[in-house]
Design a protein around this motif. Structure first.
Motif, PDB file in Angstrom:
ATOM      1  N   SER A 149       0.824  -1.225   0.000  1.00 34.39           N
ATOM      2  CA  SER A 149       0.000   0.000   0.000  1.00 34.39           C
ATOM      3  C   SER A 149       0.854   1.270   0.000  1.00 34.39           C
ATOM      4  N   LEU A 150       2.033   1.227   0.621  1.00 32.03           N
ATOM      5  CA  LEU A 150       2.909   2.405   0.612  1.00 32.03           C
ATOM      6  C   LEU A 150       3.386   2.712  -0.807  1.00 32.03           C
ATOM      7  N   VAL A 151       3.732   1.676  -1.544  1.00 36.09           N
ATOM      8  CA  VAL A 151       4.177   1.845  -2.928  1.00 36.09           C
ATOM      9  C   VAL A 151       3.002   2.280  -3.794  1.00 36.09           C
ATOM     10  N   GLU A 152       1.874   1.598  -3.632  1.00 39.69           N
ATOM     11  CA  GLU A 152       0.705   1.945  -4.447  1.00 39.69           C
ATOM     12  C   GLU A 152       0.298   3.398  -4.250  1.00 39.69           C
ATOM     13  N   ASP A 153       0.407   3.888  -3.027  1.00 37.41           N
ATOM     14  CA  ASP A 153       0.013   5.273  -2.735  1.00 37.41           C
ATOM     15  C   ASP A 153       0.848   6.302  -3.499  1.00 37.41           C
ATOM     16  N   VAL A 154       2.084   5.966  -3.821  1.00 34.80           N
ATOM     17  CA  VAL A 154       2.960   6.945  -4.479  1.00 34.80           C
ATOM     18  C   VAL A 154       3.255   6.636  -5.945  1.00 34.80           C
ATOM     19  N   CYS A 155       2.987   5.414  -6.398  1.00 30.61           N
ATOM     20  CA  CYS A 155       3.477   5.014  -7.716  1.00 30.61           C
ATOM     21  C   CYS A 155       2.782   5.706  -8.890  1.00 30.61           C
ATOM     22  N   SER A 156       1.663   6.349  -8.668  1.00 30.38           N
ATOM     23  CA  SER A 156       1.023   7.106  -9.747  1.00 30.38           C
ATOM     24  C   SER A 156       1.406   8.584  -9.701  1.00 30.38           C
ATOM     25  N   ASN A 157       2.114   8.955  -8.662  1.00 32.01           N
ATOM     26  CA  ASN A 157       2.548  10.342  -8.464  1.00 32.01           C
ATOM     27  C   ASN A 157       3.651  10.682  -9.474  1.00 32.01           C
ATOM     28  N   TYR A 158       3.572  11.856 -10.096  1.00 30.62           N
ATOM     29  CA  TYR A 158       4.548  12.238 -11.119  1.00 30.62           C
ATOM     30  C   TYR A 158       5.972  12.242 -10.572  1.00 30.62           C
ATOM     31  N   ASP A 159       6.183  12.756  -9.366  1.00 29.52           N
ATOM     32  CA  ASP A 159       7.540  12.815  -8.812  1.00 29.52           C
ATOM     33  C   ASP A 159       8.139  11.418  -8.658  1.00 29.52           C
ATOM     34  N   TYR A 160       7.331  10.467  -8.228  1.00 23.93           N
ATOM     35  CA  TYR A 160       7.793   9.082  -8.099  1.00 23.93           C
ATOM     36  C   TYR A 160       8.181   8.541  -9.480  1.00 23.93           C
ATOM     37  N   CYS A 161       7.284   8.700 -10.440  1.00 24.74           N
ATOM     38  CA  CYS A 161       7.538   8.214 -11.803  1.00 24.74           C
ATOM     39  C   CYS A 161       8.784   8.854 -12.394  1.00 24.74           C
ATOM     40  N   TYR A 162       8.958  10.137 -12.156  1.00 28.42           N
ATOM     41  CA  TYR A 162      10.127  10.854 -12.662  1.00 28.42           C
ATOM     42  C   TYR A 162      11.405  10.310 -12.022  1.00 28.42           C
ATOM     43  N   THR A 163      11.376  10.087 -10.722  1.00 27.88           N
ATOM     44  CA  THR A 163      12.545   9.558 -10.009  1.00 27.88           C
ATOM     45  C   THR A 163      12.937   8.187 -10.554  1.00 27.88           C
ATOM     46  N   VAL A 164      11.945   7.318 -10.776  1.00 29.07           N
ATOM     47  CA  VAL A 164      12.226   5.990 -11.332  1.00 29.07           C
ATOM     48  C   VAL A 164      12.850   6.133 -12.715  1.00 29.07           C
ATOM     49  N   ALA A 165      12.203   6.921 -13.588  1.00 28.57           N
ATOM     50  CA  ALA A 165      12.692   7.101 -14.952  1.00 28.57           C
ATOM     51  C   ALA A 165      14.094   7.697 -14.962  1.00 28.57           C
ATOM     52  N   GLU A 166      14.323   8.684 -14.124  1.00 31.12           N
ATOM     53  CA  GLU A 166      15.630   9.353 -14.076  1.00 31.12           C
ATOM     54  C   GLU A 166      16.737   8.385 -13.666  1.00 31.12           C
ATOM     55  N   ASN A 167      16.464   7.554 -12.674  1.00 33.77           N
ATOM     56  CA  ASN A 167      17.481   6.603 -12.213  1.00 33.77           C
ATOM     57  C   ASN A 167      17.767   5.538 -13.262  1.00 33.77           C
ATOM     58  N   ILE A 168      16.746   5.049 -13.937  1.00 37.24           N
ATOM     59  CA  ILE A 168      16.967   4.071 -15.005  1.00 37.24           C
ATOM     60  C   ILE A 168      17.715   4.747 -16.158  1.00 37.24           C
ATOM     61  N   CYS A 169      17.294   5.935 -16.533  1.00 38.93           N
ATOM     62  CA  CYS A 169      17.928   6.652 -17.632  1.00 38.93           C
ATOM     63  C   CYS A 169      19.409   6.893 -17.344  1.00 38.93           C
ATOM     64  N   ASN A 170      19.712   7.419 -16.180  1.00 36.70           N
ATOM     65  CA  ASN A 170      21.117   7.706 -15.853  1.00 36.70           C
ATOM     66  C   ASN A 170      21.974   6.464 -15.904  1.00 36.70           C
ATOM     67  N   THR A 171      21.412   5.335 -15.503  1.00 43.57           N
ATOM     68  CA  THR A 171      22.166   4.078 -15.563  1.00 43.57           C
ATOM     69  C   THR A 171      22.359   3.645 -17.017  1.00 43.57           C
ATOM     70  N   LEU A 172      21.309   3.740 -17.829  1.00 42.52           N
ATOM     71  CA  LEU A 172      21.411   3.345 -19.240  1.00 42.52           C
ATOM     72  C   LEU A 172      22.369   4.231 -20.003  1.00 42.52           C
ATOM     73  N   LEU A 173      22.477   5.497 -19.616  1.00 46.48           N
ATOM     74  CA  LEU A 173      23.379   6.406 -20.310  1.00 46.48           C
ATOM     75  C   LEU A 173      24.847   6.027 -20.106  1.00 46.48           C
ATOM     76  N   ASN A 174      25.125   5.198 -19.120  1.00 45.80           N
ATOM     77  CA  ASN A 174      26.497   4.756 -18.861  1.00 45.80           C
ATOM     78  C   ASN A 174      26.862   3.487 -19.637  1.00 45.80           C
ATOM     79  N   LEU A 175      25.947   2.973 -20.472  1.00 47.74           N
ATOM     80  CA  LEU A 175      26.267   1.806 -21.291  1.00 47.74           C
ATOM     81  C   LEU A 175      27.322   2.172 -22.313  1.00 47.74           C
ATOM     82  N   ASP A 176      28.121   1.196 -22.682  1.00 47.12           N
ATOM     83  CA  ASP A 176      29.184   1.408 -23.696  1.00 47.12           C
ATOM     84  C   ASP A 176      28.572   1.733 -25.047  1.00 47.12           C
TER      85      ASP A 176
END
Length: 176
Positions: A149-176
């Motif tokens: 329920s803690l995750v569900e409460d925040v997972c539709s929130n834009y800031d949460y979605c942005y944080t997830v996307a940003e962390n995945i993006c930054n990691t992918l940008l380090n690929l060779d």
């Protein structure tokens, strides 16, 4: 680089559903569209399975990625479990020799810290169709447990979605 982003489920297949009715398919679509924009802003080509709440088969997803000769296949999901206290990020790859194995470890670590959720680590599976049938290195990211329920409460929130996307993006940008 050319990324194939697969936003899990969609349409008639909502994926996991949180206790308050939040659909996995909607959450990963929102996160995925933000991630797509971020990668494109960094001059990468991005092909997606879907841009709305439409269902596509697993074979459609991998066939499309293969057709476009993408460099990497990234599938986004929210996890679910009967224990409503379950939390954590995990990433699935086909085997330890995957070129994305170390990237998967970094995504787990980065999401775990950013979302204050346990790092469940990298898992191996030869049974996931999107890992098995894609011609390029592939990973399936289970961001966290929508059944919590803690995750569900925040997972539709834009800031949460942005944080997830940003962390995945930054990691992918380090690929060779």
């Amino acid at each position: 680089m050319k990324f194939y982003l697969d936003f899990g489920h969609g349409g008639k297949d909502s994926g996991a559903v949180g206790f308050n009715g939040t659909f996995e398919s909607n959450v990963v679509l929102k996160i995925g569209l933000i991630l797509k924009s971020m990668l494109e802003d960094n001059n990468h080509t991005v092909i997606t399975t879907r841009c709305d709440n439409t269902y596509y088969s697993l074979s459609y997803r991998t066939n499309k990625a293969n057709k476009y000769n993408c460099d990497y296949f990234i599938s986004l999901h929210m996890n679910s479990f009967s224990n409503r206290n379950a939390r954590g990020c995990e990433v699935w790859v086909y085997d330890k020799s995957s070129r994305l194995y170390n990237t998967a470890k970094s995504i787990c670590s980065n999401l775990s810290k950013a979302l204050n959720t346990p790092n469940r680590g990298v898992k191996i599976s030869k049974s996931f169709a999107v890992l098995r049938k894609s011609n390029m290195p592939a990973m399936l990211v289970e961001i966290d447990f929508i059944s919590n329920s803690l995750v569900e409460d925040v997972c539709s929130n834009y800031d949460y979605c942005y944080t997830v996307a940003e962390n995945i993006c930054n990691t992918l940008l380090n690929l060779d």
